[in-house]
Write an enzyme that holds these catalytic residues in place. Structure first.
Site, PDB file in Angstrom:
ATOM      1  N   LYS A  10     -76.350 -22.340  49.102  1.00  0.00           N
ATOM      2  CA  LYS A  10     -76.318 -23.615  48.376  1.00  0.00           C
ATOM      3  C   LYS A  10     -74.938 -23.982  47.860  1.00  0.00           C
ATOM      4  O   LYS A  10     -74.680 -25.152  47.573  1.00  0.00           O
ATOM      5  CB  LYS A  10     -77.318 -23.584  47.209  1.00  0.00           C
ATOM      6  CG  LYS A  10     -78.750 -23.634  47.689  1.00  0.00           C
ATOM      7  CD  LYS A  10     -79.665 -24.053  46.569  1.00  0.00           C
ATOM      8  CE  LYS A  10     -81.041 -24.363  47.134  1.00  0.00           C
ATOM      9  NZ  LYS A  10     -81.945 -24.870  46.125  1.00  0.00           N
ATOM     10  N   LYS A  18     -84.455 -22.612  58.754  1.00  0.00           N
ATOM     11  CA  LYS A  18     -85.673 -22.772  57.958  1.00  0.00           C
ATOM     12  C   LYS A  18     -86.040 -24.251  57.837  1.00  0.00           C
ATOM     13  O   LYS A  18     -85.147 -25.086  57.683  1.00  0.00           O
ATOM     14  CB  LYS A  18     -85.404 -22.190  56.563  1.00  0.00           C
ATOM     15  CG  LYS A  18     -86.627 -22.014  55.708  1.00  0.00           C
ATOM     16  CD  LYS A  18     -86.254 -21.551  54.312  1.00  0.00           C
ATOM     17  CE  LYS A  18     -85.787 -22.704  53.451  1.00  0.00           C
ATOM     18  NZ  LYS A  18     -85.939 -22.495  52.005  1.00  0.00           N
ATOM     19  N   LYS A  41     -86.331 -29.621  53.330  1.00  0.00           N
ATOM     20  CA  LYS A  41     -86.209 -31.060  53.055  1.00  0.00           C
ATOM     21  C   LYS A  41     -84.748 -31.490  52.965  1.00  0.00           C
ATOM     22  O   LYS A  41     -84.448 -32.663  52.937  1.00  0.00           O
ATOM     23  CB  LYS A  41     -86.968 -31.414  51.778  1.00  0.00           C
ATOM     24  CG  LYS A  41     -86.653 -30.496  50.615  1.00  0.00           C
ATOM     25  CD  LYS A  41     -87.889 -30.143  49.824  1.00  0.00           C
ATOM     26  CE  LYS A  41     -87.578 -29.046  48.815  1.00  0.00           C
ATOM     27  NZ  LYS A  41     -88.728 -28.540  48.120  1.00  0.00           N
TER      28      LYS A  41
END
Ligand code: AMP
Ligand code: TRP
Length: 327
Positions: free
Chosen positions: A111, A192, A195
């Site tokens: 992230k 993966k 969204k």
């Protein structure tokens, strides 16, 4: 007594990966455990959130729990920010976790990769997640594969705290099902399903219309072999679709493989879409009924009360053990 704590972040629209890895497990497991299902809204703000979107998404995740079949009479459903013990124990856990341990978390690396302004909360997030779990003395934590490392760290922190300050926390076990714990992207089976992927055709959302689901699944990448066979090593895209099919139809993979023996992918993808749609339709109907209801507010207030009672007791125990004055 067996106890579950788990939650889904309100940081984006829920997709079938979160359903498979988390929500569907909550519904299946709830009868064997005492359950705490929360909406980790404090976790969502580790990356920038639009306040109005956060508000709506937090309500939506709670509504999905109920719509999918989590029974609010049996399970406490609540918002993390409404039980202040989370933030408080989160701080105490930050004093126990090592910088090196946090540096090794792959979710943080993913992230923060390539970003120049990353909040310090994104880095310390696993300490808050440990607090979430330990506050309820959870014995089991059902999650998808990507959360395994965080639950392992929680186990280490619980053990470390207990050794240092005396028996305080239950050491929890992650529950990661074999099948559907890592649903992959429809356009690339090495990533993966998420969204945050800019390609909207790479995921199916829980609120997608039937025709959108048909379209997305008909476009899903496969391979050139033309045989419906489960082989994650050599046929990752088709194996991923088989996992989705199995989760949504509740049939074993072997039964599905047999049904399409000697056939190509066309009929398989069509039936897969219908299996997903027929599972999602009642959930979507329930969702629309509850999302703006007084009942949802009642469920969340009641859940926060039940959760606070348990969480405050553990927090007090931890504070006493560490030497804080608690009169
Ligand atoms: P999140 O939406 O990131 O808070 O994830 C909520 C839960 O769903 C966590 O337990 C995740 O491990 C799980 N999850 C998220 N994405 C997937 C996926 N693609 N496949 C399986 N489980 C997932
Ligand atoms: N970190 C989890 C995720 O990104 C969400 C979460 C926060 C959680 N606290 C938790 C999951 C405690 C299980 C238990 O999906």
């Amino acid at each position: 007594m067996k106890r579950i704590l788990s939650g889904i972040k309100p940081s984006g629209d829920l997709n079938i990966g979160g359903y498979s890895g988390a929500l569907q497990q909550y519904v299946a497991m709830q009868h064997e455990y005492e359950n705490f299902f929360f909406v980790p809204d404090l976790h969502a703000v580790t990356v920038p959130q639009d306040p109005l979107e956060l508000y709506h998404r937090s309500k939506e995740i709670a509504a999905f729990y109920v719509a999918a079949g989590v029974d609010p009479a049996k399970s406490a459903i609540f918002l993390q920010s409404q039980v202040s013990a989370h933030a408080e124990l989160g701080w105490l856990m930050e004093t126990q976790v090592h910088f090196g341990e946090l540096s090794r978390m792959t979710q943080f690396k993913d992230k923060s990769d390539g970003k120049d302004a990353v909040s310090s909360a994104l880095f310390t997030y696993p300490a808050l997640m440990a607090a979430d779990i330990l506050l309820y003395q959870a014995t089991h934590v059902p999650v998808g594969e990507d959360q395994k490392q965080h639950v392992e760290l929680t186990r280490d922190l619980a053990t470390r705290f207990n050794n240092r300050f005396g028996e305080t926390f239950t050491v929890p076990e992650p529950i990661i099902q074999d099948l559907g714990c890592r649903i992959m992207s429809l356009d690339d089976p090495s990533k993966k399903m998420s969204k945050s992927n800019p390609n909207k055709n790479s995921y199916v959302l829980l609120l997608d219309e039937p025709d959108t689901i048909r379209k997305k699944l008909s476009r899903a990448v496969t391979d050139s072999e033309m045989s419906v066979r489960y082989d994650p090593e050599n046929k990752p895209a088709v194996s991923n679709l088989l996992e989705i099919y199995s989760i949504f139809s509740e049939e074993p993979i072997s039964v599905i493989e047999k049904r399409y023996e000697g056939q190509g992918y066309g009929g398989f993808k069509k039936d897969l879409a219908e299996a997903v749609i027929s599972k999602l339709e009642p959930i979507q109907r329930n969702f629309r009924e509850i999302i703006d209801s007084e009942e949802l507010v009642r469920i969340l207030k009641d859940g926060a009360e039940r959760a606070s009672a348990v969480a405050n007791e553990t927090l007090l125990k931890a504070k006493k053990a560490m030497g804080f004055l608690t009169f």
